[in-house]
Design an enzyme around this catalytic site. Structure first.
Site, PDB file in Angstrom:
ATOM      1  CB  VAL A  90      35.578  40.922  43.277  1.00 26.49           C
ATOM      2  CG1 VAL A  90      35.971  39.714  42.555  1.00 26.49           C
ATOM      3  CG2 VAL A  90      37.055  41.212  43.971  1.00 26.49           C
ATOM      4  CG  ASP A 209      33.337  22.881  41.243  1.00 29.26           C
ATOM      5  OD1 ASP A 209      33.446  22.792  42.443  1.00 29.26           O
ATOM      6  OD2 ASP A 209      32.440  23.438  40.399  1.00 29.26           O
TER       7      ASP A 209
END
Length: 468
Positions: A90, A209
């Protein structure tokens, strides 16, 4: 684990990405084919928290040289390597056309020779492409670049719920309920599209977040047919144990039917984990894989002091061993979660409200007592006061009486009487009250009953005689 399986130490190195690329490719191919090794790897990942996907979510670049990292893959500029594992690598990349950061997952080299790895990777691409929902990680693109197969998805800022528990500890009921509800909303969307996740666990629930929970890692998902009278749910292939041992439904262990209720069981175990900081059957009490599997099959959900009665009832139904005793759909689960939120809110408010009502009642009683308390008489209450004159109805010429009214006492005289030969005579008035005449008294026969004499009739007769 059989003799041909790698040692546990090798598998631990594989989990922590400490093996060379060629050896890691071989181990990854073996894990994809060997259920026991894959479950052991899952257990190590749960205990250590250092998983392949976790590095992606926490944005922790792996320690590797820049020389073997490509500068571009397809139309994407590679910025840094985030993680590497058995399923591929990734990268954090940048898409020039849309001017945005993305997560780029690639499979290349010998991994493409593994049908299991390649099949799981392609399945994740197809499933993610079908699902567009705020509570599911969004897929952007997929393609090939030479011998490299890549999958592009949104780059997330935040951490998964496993990390949240590790750093913050067990969550309060309201916060855990909020996260579970968001995950259930994402699952409801996937189930409507005919897709079961099959690997719901805290590390696959990502908290951004902004406070949004997203489902990750759709590589183990499977398609299901819409529920009809003749349609059957997809079964797990014999010999393959799919899922994570700490959150695996009994039907997954038995290779039974897989349907949305399977995800509900795993989500119930996740709910338990968020409230207690540990799975329902932790390694401290069930150290081996066989013990964990036996616990999921036969051991009732253990009670925990962090779980109140409302949450306990809810999780027990979510994690019922028999799928028929669970919530039959995520929509039904969401209704129960919403009701539990209201009940928990009412329970939290009930104690302060009751105390407030008691205090208000006592205060009102004190105020009423002070207002209506009986007056204590003093000496001044017995003194006469000057009466105000009655001015109503007076003319201008009439004087106003400014003196208190004087009342003359009423004197009464008690009359006296004297006896004469004729009767009784009142001395003050001279009035004569004659004696009754004997002839007026009827003679009575001894054999007859004595008539009843009415005193009132005698008095009336005497009055008549006096008048005459």
């Amino acid at each position: 684990m059989c003799d041909s399986c790698p040692s546990q130490e090798i598998l631990k190195q594989y989990v922590h990405a400490d093996l060379p690329e060629q050896e890691a490719d071989k181990i990854g191919t073996h894990i994809a084919r060997c259920p026991s090794c894959r479950i052991f790897v899952e257990c190590i990942e749960q205990q250590s928290g250092d998983t392949f996907l976790k590095k992606l979510r926490n944005h922790t670049p792996v320690s590797s040289g820049v020389a073997d990292m490509p500068s571009r893959i397809g139309p994407y500029k590679i910025l840094e390597r985030i993680s590497e594992g058995g399923m591929g690598t990734v990268y954090r990349a940048f898409q020039d056309s849309l001017q945005r950061e993305v997560a780029l997952k690639v499979v290349r080299g010998s991994r493409l020779d593994s049908p299991e790895v390649l099949g799981r990777f392609k399945r994740e691409i197809l499933v993610a492409g079908q699902l567009q929902h705020p509570n599911i990680v969004q897929a952007y693109d997929a393609g090939t670049d030479g011998k490299t197969l890549y999958f592009v998805m949104e780059f997330l800022h935040g951490r998964d719920l496993s990390d949240v528990i590790r750093h913050e500890g067990a969550l309060p009921f309201s916060k855990a309920l909020s996260y579970v509800k968001q995950a259930a909303v994402g699952l409801a969307h996937a189930h409507k599209a005919g897709i079961v996740h099959r690997d719901i666990k805290p590390s696959n629930l990502f908290l951004t977040d902004d406070g949004i929970v997203k489902l990750l890692d759709l590589g183990l998902s499977c398609s299901i047919q819409p529920k009809t009278e003749n349609a059957e749910t997809t079964r797990t292939e014999v010999g393959q144990l799919v899922g994570s041992p700490d959150f695996m439904a009994p039907e997954q262990i038995r290779h039974g039917k897989i349907d949305p209720r399977t995800d509900i069981y795993s989500l119930g175990c996740t709910f338990y984990y968020l409230l207690t900081g540990e799975p329902p059957y932790p390694t401290s009490r069930h150290s081996t894989l066989a013990e964990k599997i036996a616990a999921h099959l036969h051991v009732p959900l253990p009670r925990h002091p962090n779980i109140g009665p409302i949450a306990q009832t809810l999780i027990e139904k979510m994690t019922a061993k028999n799928p028929e005793e669970r919530f039959q759909s995520v929509e039904e689960l969401l209704a129960a979660l919403e009701n539990s939120h209201v009940r928990e809110f009412s329970l939290r408010l009930s104690k302060p409200l009751i105390l407030t009502f008691i205090c208000a009642f006592i205060f009102a009683a004190i105020v009423l007592f002070v207002i209506n308390r009986p007056k204590i008489l003093t000496q001044s209450d017995f003194t006469t006061t000057k009466q105000e004159p009655v001015k109503q109805g007076l003319t201008k010429d009439e004087p106003v009486i400014d003196e208190p009214m004087k009342l003359e006492p009423i004197r009464t005289t008690i009359p006296t009487a004297e006896t004469t030969s004729e009767g009784f005579r009142i001395r003050e008035t001279g009035e004569l009250i004659p004696f009754p005449v004997l002839s007026d008294i009827p003679k009575l026969d001894r054999n007859e009953d004595v008539p009843e004499i009415n005193p009132r009739s005698l008095m009336n007769r005497d009055n008549n005689v006096q008048k005459k």
